[in-house]
Motif scaffolding. Structure first.
Motif, mmCIF file in Angstrom:
data_model
loop_
_atom_site.group_PDB
_atom_site.id
_atom_site.type_symbol
_atom_site.label_atom_id
_atom_site.label_comp_id
_atom_site.label_asym_id
_atom_site.label_seq_id
_atom_site.Cartn_x
_atom_site.Cartn_y
_atom_site.Cartn_z
ATOM 1 N N GLY A 637 0.813 -1.210 0.000
ATOM 2 C CA GLY A 637 0.000 0.000 0.000
ATOM 3 C C GLY A 637 0.848 1.262 0.000
ATOM 4 O O GLY A 637 2.029 1.256 -0.359
ATOM 5 N N ILE A 638 0.192 2.340 0.452
ATOM 6 C CA ILE A 638 0.846 3.648 0.537
ATOM 7 C C ILE A 638 1.109 3.953 2.014
ATOM 8 O O ILE A 638 0.270 3.703 2.883
ATOM 9 N N ALA A 639 2.323 4.495 2.304
ATOM 10 C CA ALA A 639 2.685 4.816 3.691
ATOM 11 C C ALA A 639 1.832 5.974 4.173
ATOM 12 O O ALA A 639 1.839 7.047 3.584
ATOM 13 N N ARG A 640 1.067 5.727 5.239
ATOM 14 C CA ARG A 640 0.223 6.766 5.794
ATOM 15 C C ARG A 640 0.723 7.274 7.174
ATOM 16 O O ARG A 640 0.443 8.414 7.517
ATOM 17 N N LEU A 641 1.429 6.431 7.895
ATOM 18 C CA LEU A 641 1.944 6.834 9.229
ATOM 19 C C LEU A 641 3.409 6.338 9.387
ATOM 20 O O LEU A 641 3.772 5.294 8.816
ATOM 21 N N GLN A 642 4.213 7.114 10.158
ATOM 22 C CA GLN A 642 5.571 6.651 10.494
ATOM 23 C C GLN A 642 5.898 7.040 11.949
ATOM 24 O O GLN A 642 5.463 8.064 12.438
ATOM 25 N N ASN A 643 6.651 6.175 12.605
ATOM 26 C CA ASN A 643 7.024 6.388 14.003
ATOM 27 C C ASN A 643 8.466 5.883 14.220
ATOM 28 O O ASN A 643 8.727 4.698 13.974
ATOM 29 N N PRO A 644 9.374 6.796 14.567
ATOM 30 C CA PRO A 644 9.248 8.214 14.923
ATOM 31 C C PRO A 644 8.846 9.060 13.725
ATOM 32 O O PRO A 644 9.089 8.695 12.573
ATOM 33 N N ALA A 645 8.292 10.245 14.003
ATOM 34 C CA ALA A 645 7.826 11.134 12.944
ATOM 35 C C ALA A 645 9.017 11.707 12.187
ATOM 36 O O ALA A 645 10.170 11.620 12.621
ATOM 37 N N GLU A 646 8.701 12.297 11.051
ATOM 38 C CA GLU A 646 9.755 12.888 10.230
ATOM 39 C C GLU A 646 10.506 13.976 11.007
ATOM 40 O O GLU A 646 9.945 14.666 11.838
ATOM 41 N N ASN A 647 11.832 14.039 10.697
ATOM 42 C CA ASN A 647 12.761 15.030 11.283
ATOM 43 C C ASN A 647 12.997 14.854 12.794
ATOM 44 O O ASN A 647 13.587 15.710 13.431
ATOM 45 N N THR A 648 12.546 13.738 13.353
ATOM 46 C CA THR A 648 12.818 13.470 14.775
ATOM 47 C C THR A 648 14.274 13.000 14.924
ATOM 48 O O THR A 648 14.688 12.049 14.248
ATOM 49 N N PRO A 649 15.098 13.649 15.815
ATOM 50 C CA PRO A 649 16.483 13.180 16.021
ATOM 51 C C PRO A 649 16.493 11.912 16.869
ATOM 52 O O PRO A 649 15.921 11.884 17.969
ATOM 53 N N VAL A 650 17.129 10.890 16.352
ATOM 54 C CA VAL A 650 17.206 9.603 17.043
ATOM 55 C C VAL A 650 18.620 9.050 16.886
ATOM 56 O O VAL A 650 19.360 9.433 15.960
ATOM 57 N N PRO A 651 19.057 8.134 17.755
ATOM 58 C CA PRO A 651 20.371 7.494 17.600
ATOM 59 C C PRO A 651 20.392 6.656 16.311
ATOM 60 O O PRO A 651 19.360 6.132 15.885
ATOM 61 N N PRO A 652 21.528 6.545 15.656
ATOM 62 C CA PRO A 652 21.637 5.694 14.466
ATOM 63 C C PRO A 652 21.182 4.279 14.800
ATOM 64 O O PRO A 652 21.452 3.765 15.889
ATOM 65 N N GLY A 653 20.498 3.652 13.831
ATOM 66 C CA GLY A 653 20.045 2.286 14.030
ATOM 67 C C GLY A 653 18.709 2.175 14.721
ATOM 68 O O GLY A 653 18.276 1.068 15.047
ATOM 69 N N THR A 654 18.042 3.324 14.960
ATOM 70 C CA THR A 654 16.719 3.258 15.595
ATOM 71 C C THR A 654 15.704 2.678 14.612
ATOM 72 O O THR A 654 15.657 3.056 13.446
ATOM 73 N N THR A 655 14.846 1.740 15.064
ATOM 74 C CA THR A 655 13.832 1.112 14.206
ATOM 75 C C THR A 655 12.681 2.101 13.959
ATOM 76 O O THR A 655 12.166 2.716 14.904
ATOM 77 N N VAL A 656 12.269 2.240 12.640
ATOM 78 C CA VAL A 656 11.159 3.116 12.247
ATOM 79 C C VAL A 656 9.985 2.218 11.828
ATOM 80 O O VAL A 656 10.130 1.349 10.977
ATOM 81 N N THR A 657 8.830 2.476 12.463
ATOM 82 C CA THR A 657 7.613 1.700 12.127
ATOM 83 C C THR A 657 6.788 2.468 11.087
ATOM 84 O O THR A 657 6.463 3.646 11.313
#
Length: 661
Positions: A637-657
């Motif tokens: 399908g088409i991506a409708r949600l992401q977590n963490p949100a865009e432009n959120t600073p996180v440590p390298p290797g953080t999993t994005v849902t």
């Protein structure tokens, strides 16, 4: 302020073989340690030259080491039951050392410190063994040069003993060591006195010359000290003591201990003659005399008694004041026995008889001379000539041979010598003195004084200035406070107790450092502050590296310590402790601060926007930037949600849902 710590040689391994276990003694030239020979599994003594002796010779170290090695080889060949054996020699950290026999016992200095003085039979027994060792050295061409109680070891007899020192085994140490150091010192500074002034022979003071008779003199002084409990001379400065050996005869021991037999006075006097030629030729000759005295005192009929006068003028015999234990020659070791010899008395010198008729012949000669005119004229002429000679001699000895002494005070030594040479005078120098105002080698005083009457060509005694007196701060680091205080007071300095601090290496009450630091040259009477150890601190710092800051805070709080936190960039997880100060195991006081370096975590990166992208494209975009992706619902399908949100600073290797619809 200089800080010095404990002896760094303790625990060291010399030449891959000798493990240093403890320090036994520290002398003027070297320090003695006990060590384990790990190859032969035996205890030995290691004597290593002080760093203060070798550095002056660093520029000529090859010659110094060569001399030290040659002396070690010579001593190693000196085999005698009363000589401390030398097993090995080497160099550690640039400092030469000797490996020697370890003697379980005490030095004669320790014995005298405990007993003060010895009984004559004990003193003679120790002297006999001491001289036997020195005689063996003299036969091998060695002169000890530094015979003193510190170099005489007194050990328990091999078969045990009753505690009487007559049964003890005596060994002499340090043969040749003074000679090797002295040779190097002469190359650097000229002729130096390398002997202990309390036992130094006069010829060493005046000429710097040593031969076997020099050791005989020092052995005589050691015997004097054993009999009386003190050395014959003392003074405020070593040079004053040294010159007393030159200018004065050693007093009889019985002047200090009246009960001593006269034969001991005579023995000490023979050994300590100021003229070397009047002493026994070497230690072997002196040993024979000591053995003869022991035999004489060993006679059960030879004892000292005292007559005391009672009220009715009747003399009665009191209790003996001194009885010397009999020591028969057969009871001595084989090396110490006198040679067997016939007795017999020496022939008496016959007294010359007065020639018969001498008085009659003199009377006849007088009659013949005075009976003729010529004879009477000759007698008158002789009387006139004798009168003239007496008158001229009286004028010469009373007035004619005298002149006035020149003014030499305030001149330099060179100027005074030139002035004295012009006047035809001879100069003699008294002991120099320190003076804060008069420069070194300037004349402080003269005798006779200027303008005083003096024989033409006579001797003028000058006293030169040593300049302002300056003293080095002695090395008292590692010593107890009381001992350090005594040593500083003896060096004309004023000890003062400074602040104390904890130290993990030294026990409480031991000097950690001095202010001014050791070796600093200061005036007499200067204050030297002693910084003392308080021993190990009561709290031991734990190991916190690798722990979370929250856990570390709890540990430190229980110990009564305060954390001091400093964030630091690191790849380690956030809040992990990277380093600490003090290190773990260090002793500190309660309330002390422990500095902690804390990781700020890896650098953070911003999450890219993938909303409204096809699900597979969104996954590829995130994974290309190192983010693991977790796709939910419809992968196509088409991506409708992401977590963490865009432009959120996180440590390298953080999993994005990513949620796709």
């Amino acid at each position: 302020m200089d800080t010095q710590v404990a002896d760094t040689l303790l625990g060291s391994l010399l030449d891959g073989r000798y493990r240093i276990r403890g320090r036994v003694a520290r002398g003027g030239m070297a320090t003695v340690y006990t060590a384990t020979d790990e190859r032969l599994e035996r205890t030995v003594a290691v004597k290593i030259i002080h760093p203060t002796q070798a550095p002056q010779a660093r520029a000529r170290m090859a010659g110094f080491v060569e001399r030290f090695t040659d002396e070690a080889k010579t001593i190693a060949r000196l085999t005698h039951p009363n000589v401390v054996a030398v097993y090995d020699q080497g160099i550690h950290a640039g400092l030469p050392y000797l490996v020697m026999e370890y003697v379980r016992g005490r030095t004669l200095r320790d014995v005298l410190a405990e007993r003060r003085r010895l009984d004559p039979d004990e003193a003679l027994a120790i002297t006999e063994q001491m001289l036997a060792a020195i005689a063996a050295a003299h036969r091998a061409g060695l002169v000890h040069r530094d015979v003193k109680p510190e170099n005489v070891l007194v050990a328990e007899a091999p078969a045990g003993g009753s505690g009487n020192l007559v049964d003890s085994v005596v060994k002499v140490a340090d043969f040749g060591l003074a000679r090797a150091v002295e040779a190097s010192a002469e190359e650097e500074n000229g002729n130096q006195l390398m002997a202990t002034v309390a036992y130094v022979a006069p010829e060493l003071v005046t000429q710097g010359h040593a031969d076997p008779r020099t050791d005989v003199y020092s052995a005589g002084i050691v015997l004097f000290e054993m009999l009386t409990g003190r050395v014959p001379y003392d003074g405020d400065r070593p040079v004053e003591v040294a010159w007393q050996h030159v200018d004065r005869d050693v007093p009889a021991p019985s002047t200090l201990v009246p009960a001593l037999p006269p034969v001991l006075d005579a023995l000490v006097a023979r050994a300590t003659r100021r003229d070397p030629a009047a002493r026994p030729a070497d230690a072997g000759a002196m040993l024979t005399q000591v053995q003869a005295v022991r035999d004489e005192l060993g006679d059960p009929h030879a004892h000292t008694a005292v007559l005391r006068q009672i009220s009715d003028d009747t003399a009665v015999l009191s209790q003996p004041t001194q009885v010397v234990a009999a020591v028969r020659p057969a009871e001595r070791p084989a090396w110490a026995r006198l040679p067997e010899g016939g007795g017999g008395q020496r022939p008496h010198r016959r007294r010359a008889e007065e020639p018969e008729g001498l008085g009659a012949r003199l009377a006849a000669l007088r009659t013949r001379v005075m009976g003729s005119p010529r004879g009477r004229l000759a007698v008158a002429a002789a009387v006139v000539v004798l009168g003239l000679v007496a008158a001229i001699g009286g004028w010469w000895f009373g007035v004619g041979r005298y002149t006035v002494a020149p003014q030499l005070v305030s001149m330099t030594k060179a100027e005074a010598e030139a002035q004295a040479q012009r006047g035809g005078f001879t100069l003699r120098y008294a002991d120099p003195r320190y003076d804060e105002k008069v420069p070194k080698d300037t004349v402080l005083g003269q005798a006779p004084g200027s303008a005083a009457r003096i024989v033409k060509g006579g001797t003028i005694t000058l006293t030169l200035s040593l300049g302002p007196e300056r003293l080095p701060v002695p090395d008292v680091v590692g010593k107890d406070y009381d001992l350090a205080q005594t040593e500083l007071s003896g060096a004309k300095l004023v000890p003062a107790k400074g602040a104390s601090r904890y130290d993990d290496a030294l026990p409480a009450g031991v000097v950690l450092a001095t202010d001014p630091k050791v070796g600093t040259v200061v005036k007499p009477g200067s204050k030297v502050t002693l910084i003392l150890s308080k021993g190990r601190a009561p709290v031991t710092v734990p190991n916190l590296v690798g722990k979370n800051i929250n856990e570390a805070r709890g540990i430190l709080a229980k110990l009564g310590l305060t954390p001091e936190e400093t964030p630091k960039d690191s790849d380690k997880p956030k809040d992990e402790i990277l380093g600490q100060s003090p290190a773990d195991g260090t002793g500190v006081e309660k309330g002390a601060k422990v500095k902690l370096e804390i990781s700020k975590g890896p650098p953070q990166v911003a999450v890219p926007r993938v909303i409204d992208m096809p699900c597979q494209q969104a996954k590829q975009t995130l994974e290309s930037q190192g983010f693991p992706v977790n796709v939910q619902l419809n992968p196509n399908g088409i991506a409708r949600l992401q977590n963490p949100a865009e432009n959120t600073p996180v440590p390298p290797g953080t999993t994005v849902t990513v949620t796709c619809l």
